[in-house]
Design a protein around this motif. Structure first.
Motif, PDB file in Angstrom:
ATOM      1  N   VAL A 108       0.838  -1.196   0.000  1.00  0.00           N
ATOM      2  CA  VAL A 108       0.000   0.000   0.000  1.00  0.00           C
ATOM      3  C   VAL A 108       0.874   1.248   0.000  1.00  0.00           C
ATOM      4  O   VAL A 108       0.606   2.216  -0.729  1.00  0.00           O
ATOM      5  N   LEU A 109       1.939   1.235   0.799  1.00  0.00           N
ATOM      6  CA  LEU A 109       2.850   2.382   0.817  1.00  0.00           C
ATOM      7  C   LEU A 109       3.507   2.567  -0.550  1.00  0.00           C
ATOM      8  O   LEU A 109       3.657   3.694  -1.023  1.00  0.00           O
ATOM      9  N   PHE A 141      -2.648  10.452  -0.558  1.00  0.00           N
ATOM     10  CA  PHE A 141      -2.870  10.671   0.877  1.00  0.00           C
ATOM     11  C   PHE A 141      -3.784   9.607   1.464  1.00  0.00           C
ATOM     12  O   PHE A 141      -3.585   9.169   2.592  1.00  0.00           O
ATOM     13  N   TYR A 142      -4.774   9.167   0.704  1.00  0.00           N
ATOM     14  CA  TYR A 142      -5.621   8.077   1.175  1.00  0.00           C
ATOM     15  C   TYR A 142      -4.800   6.809   1.393  1.00  0.00           C
ATOM     16  O   TYR A 142      -4.928   6.141   2.417  1.00  0.00           O
ATOM     17  N   LEU A 143      -3.947   6.480   0.429  1.00  0.00           N
ATOM     18  CA  LEU A 143      -3.117   5.280   0.557  1.00  0.00           C
ATOM     19  C   LEU A 143      -2.115   5.418   1.698  1.00  0.00           C
ATOM     20  O   LEU A 143      -1.819   4.436   2.395  1.00  0.00           O
ATOM     21  N   LEU A 144      -1.590   6.616   1.921  1.00  0.00           N
ATOM     22  CA  LEU A 144      -0.703   6.837   3.066  1.00  0.00           C
ATOM     23  C   LEU A 144      -1.476   6.644   4.368  1.00  0.00           C
ATOM     24  O   LEU A 144      -0.990   5.997   5.299  1.00  0.00           O
ATOM     25  N   TRP A 145      -2.688   7.177   4.434  1.00  0.00           N
ATOM     26  CA  TRP A 145      -3.539   6.969   5.607  1.00  0.00           C
ATOM     27  C   TRP A 145      -3.800   5.478   5.823  1.00  0.00           C
ATOM     28  O   TRP A 145      -3.737   4.978   6.957  1.00  0.00           O
ATOM     29  N   SER A 205      -3.065   3.134   8.993  1.00  0.00           N
ATOM     30  CA  SER A 205      -4.122   2.378   9.664  1.00  0.00           C
ATOM     31  C   SER A 205      -3.818   0.883   9.711  1.00  0.00           C
ATOM     32  O   SER A 205      -4.345   0.177  10.566  1.00  0.00           O
ATOM     33  N   LEU A 206      -2.959   0.415   8.824  1.00  0.00           N
ATOM     34  CA  LEU A 206      -2.543  -0.989   8.845  1.00  0.00           C
ATOM     35  C   LEU A 206      -1.443  -1.249   9.876  1.00  0.00           C
ATOM     36  O   LEU A 206      -1.023  -2.386  10.052  1.00  0.00           O
ATOM     37  N   GLY A 207      -0.957  -0.182  10.521  1.00  0.00           N
ATOM     38  CA  GLY A 207      -0.032  -0.372  11.630  1.00  0.00           C
ATOM     39  C   GLY A 207       1.379   0.146  11.433  1.00  0.00           C
ATOM     40  O   GLY A 207       2.198   0.033  12.345  1.00  0.00           O
ATOM     41  N   MET A 208       1.698   0.696  10.267  1.00  0.00           N
ATOM     42  CA  MET A 208       3.053   1.214  10.097  1.00  0.00           C
ATOM     43  C   MET A 208       3.191   2.515  10.886  1.00  0.00           C
ATOM     44  O   MET A 208       2.270   3.325  10.925  1.00  0.00           O
ATOM     45  N   GLY A 215       6.488   7.832  11.405  1.00  0.00           N
ATOM     46  CA  GLY A 215       7.841   8.261  11.057  1.00  0.00           C
ATOM     47  C   GLY A 215       8.439   7.436   9.937  1.00  0.00           C
ATOM     48  O   GLY A 215       9.122   7.959   9.059  1.00  0.00           O
ATOM     49  N   ILE A 216       8.154   6.148   9.956  1.00  0.00           N
ATOM     50  CA  ILE A 216       8.656   5.253   8.912  1.00  0.00           C
ATOM     51  C   ILE A 216       7.895   5.499   7.610  1.00  0.00           C
ATOM     52  O   ILE A 216       8.494   5.703   6.548  1.00  0.00           O
ATOM     53  N   ALA A 217       6.567   5.478   7.684  1.00  0.00           N
ATOM     54  CA  ALA A 217       5.752   5.624   6.471  1.00  0.00           C
ATOM     55  C   ALA A 217       6.022   6.953   5.785  1.00  0.00           C
ATOM     56  O   ALA A 217       6.268   6.991   4.572  1.00  0.00           O
TER      57      ALA A 217
END
Length: 107
Positions: A4-5, A42-46, A50-53, A56-58
């Protein structure tokens, strides 16, 4: 999560290149790809968050990869400069993000 990221990065790079292609929005055909691309990114980053990343990393990976890919693609698509110093800067940004990633993996 990483898939996703990766999609978020790819869409953001496309949107940024579309922004460059729009020539300051003088070429109206690029407005929709820019707006839709940034919203989707931005949706995919969100979704990645939400998947737990960790944020700071994402965000670090998203921005570092975005900077590097936009610089390289803009060089070939638009003839933008890509100097040795710029490549060193990109490498430092990527190295910094990797350092954060590795340090974040150790608890």
């Amino acid at each position: 999560m990483w898939v996703v990221l990766s999609l978020a990065i790819g869409v953001e790079v496309f949107a940024t290149l579309a922004l460059r292609a729009s020539d300051g929005f003088r070429k109206k055909v690029w407005i929709v790809p820019v707006v839709v691309g940034y919203l989707a990114s931005f949706y995919l980053l969100w979704l990645t968050l939400s998947l737990g990343m960790r944020v700071g990393i994402a965000y670090g990976v998203w921005t570092a990869c975005g900077v590097a890919l936009v610089a390289v693609f803009a060089r070939y698509l638009f003839g933008d400069p890509l100097t040795g110093k710029m490549l060193i800067g990109i490498a430092l940004v990527i190295g910094g993000v990797l350092t954060i990633e590795l340090a974040g993996a150790v608890h």
